[in-house]
Design a protein around this motif. Structure first.
Motif, PDB file in Angstrom:
ATOM      1  N   LEU A 110      15.717  18.542  -3.113  1.00 43.50           N
ATOM      2  CA  LEU A 110      14.608  17.479  -2.796  1.00 43.50           C
ATOM      3  C   LEU A 110      15.295  16.013  -2.540  1.00 43.50           C
ATOM      4  N   ALA A 111      16.543  15.939  -3.433  1.00 44.01           N
ATOM      5  CA  ALA A 111      17.126  14.612  -3.411  1.00 44.01           C
ATOM      6  C   ALA A 111      17.701  14.373  -1.845  1.00 44.01           C
ATOM      7  N   GLU A 112      18.291  15.506  -1.260  1.00 44.10           N
ATOM      8  CA  GLU A 112      18.994  15.454  -0.256  1.00 44.10           C
ATOM      9  C   GLU A 112      18.029  15.141   1.258  1.00 44.10           C
ATOM     10  N   THR A 113      16.651  15.819   0.944  1.00 39.79           N
ATOM     11  CA  THR A 113      15.819  15.513   1.999  1.00 39.79           C
ATOM     12  C   THR A 113      15.473  14.056   1.652  1.00 39.79           C
ATOM     13  N   ALA A 114      15.158  13.563   0.648  1.00 39.87           N
ATOM     14  CA  ALA A 114      14.787  12.226   0.444  1.00 39.87           C
ATOM     15  C   ALA A 114      15.539  11.235   0.751  1.00 39.87           C
ATOM     16  N   ASP A 115      16.998  11.466   0.720  1.00 39.95           N
ATOM     17  CA  ASP A 115      18.066  10.466   1.285  1.00 39.95           C
ATOM     18  C   ASP A 115      17.983  10.594   2.886  1.00 39.95           C
ATOM     19  N   VAL A 116      17.684  11.659   3.691  1.00 38.12           N
ATOM     20  CA  VAL A 116      17.472  11.974   4.873  1.00 38.12           C
ATOM     21  C   VAL A 116      16.153  11.119   5.549  1.00 38.12           C
ATOM     22  N   ASP A 117      15.203  11.263   4.539  1.00 40.99           N
ATOM     23  CA  ASP A 117      13.976  10.548   4.897  1.00 40.99           C
ATOM     24  C   ASP A 117      14.231   9.034   4.983  1.00 40.99           C
ATOM     25  N   ASP A 118      14.662   8.604   3.781  1.00 42.04           N
ATOM     26  CA  ASP A 118      15.017   7.238   3.664  1.00 42.04           C
ATOM     27  C   ASP A 118      15.742   6.461   4.779  1.00 42.04           C
ATOM     28  N   SER A 119      16.365   7.264   5.572  1.00 44.24           N
ATOM     29  CA  SER A 119      17.495   6.667   6.447  1.00 44.24           C
ATOM     30  C   SER A 119      16.574   5.996   7.782  1.00 44.24           C
ATOM     31  N   GLY A 120      15.227   6.358   7.762  1.00 47.66           N
ATOM     32  CA  GLY A 120      14.702   5.625   8.792  1.00 47.66           C
ATOM     33  C   GLY A 120      13.709   4.178   8.102  1.00 47.66           C
ATOM     34  N   ASP A 121      13.650   3.364   9.216  1.00 44.90           N
ATOM     35  CA  ASP A 121      13.034   2.074   8.443  1.00 44.90           C
ATOM     36  C   ASP A 121      11.288   2.236   8.373  1.00 44.90           C
ATOM     37  N   ASP A 122      10.835   2.130   7.319  1.00 42.78           N
ATOM     38  CA  ASP A 122       9.530   2.376   7.098  1.00 42.78           C
ATOM     39  C   ASP A 122       8.850   1.162   6.089  1.00 42.78           C
ATOM     40  N   GLU A 123       8.350   0.169   6.768  1.00 41.94           N
ATOM     41  CA  GLU A 123       8.204  -0.961   6.053  1.00 41.94           C
ATOM     42  C   GLU A 123       6.815  -0.855   5.115  1.00 41.94           C
TER      43      GLU A 123
END
Length: 180
Positions: A110-123
């Motif tokens: 889950l932490a790995e997928t969260a890191d991948v999801d956080d790479s995009g900018d979502d204000e």
């Protein structure tokens, strides 16, 4: 080499009254349904099955194992509630260490997928996080004990300031007791 099955004592196959009497000793008669069959076990033992009427145990059967011992009448060996095919049963036991390792692996994934999801900018996500954290602005380390529990200020008990309670009634009743 094939073995021939032992002959079954007919009295055991017809021992339904004996089996029901044994069941009545452990459960109300209303929980025992009609005859559901039998199984011939090793050593001349016959397990008689009855439908179960307990709503919490669908697919389970009352089972009474009976046998004949040296020229005696049939006797009850065991009475139990056993699952049938398709009955709801507990999963196999898994040791704590294995469950913990599985949990930790799932958390790491889950932490790995969260890191991948956080790479995009979502204000929008950042604004929501800021709103949630703003409620915690006035909380700091001084508000907690060493063990992490909140510190109750002098006189606070479950959010009630007991110092503010009116204790004049108690003082009056004490004086009345002394003047007897």
């Amino acid at each position: 080499m094939t073995s021939t099955p032992e002959p079954v004592d007919e009295r055991l196959l017809n021992a339904h009254d004996l089996a029901r009497a044994a069941l009545r000793e452990i459960t109300p008669d209303a929980t025992v349904g009609d005859v559901a069959g039998h199984t011939v076990e090793e050593g001349g033992v016959v397990s008689l099955r009855f439908h179960n009427r307990l709503a919490a145990y669908p697919g389970w059967f009352w089972t009474v194992s009976v046998a004949v011992v040296e020229d005696a009448e049939p006797t009850v060996l065991e009475v139990e509630l056993l699952p049938g095919e398709g009955a709801l049963v507990a999963p196999d036991w898994v040791p704590w260490a294995v469950r913990l390792a599985d949990y930790q692996a799932a958390q790491a994934a889950l932490a790995e997928t969260a890191d991948v999801d956080d790479s995009g900018d979502d204000e929008d996500d950042d604004d929501e996080d800021d709103d949630e954290l703003s409620d915690l602005d006035d909380v700091d380390a001084d508000d907690f004990d060493e063990d992490g529990s909140p510190i109750l200020h002098a006189g606070d008990l479950d959010g009630v300031d007991i110092d503010e309670l009116d204790d004049t009634e108690d003082d009056d009743s004490d004086e009345d007791d002394d003047t007897v």
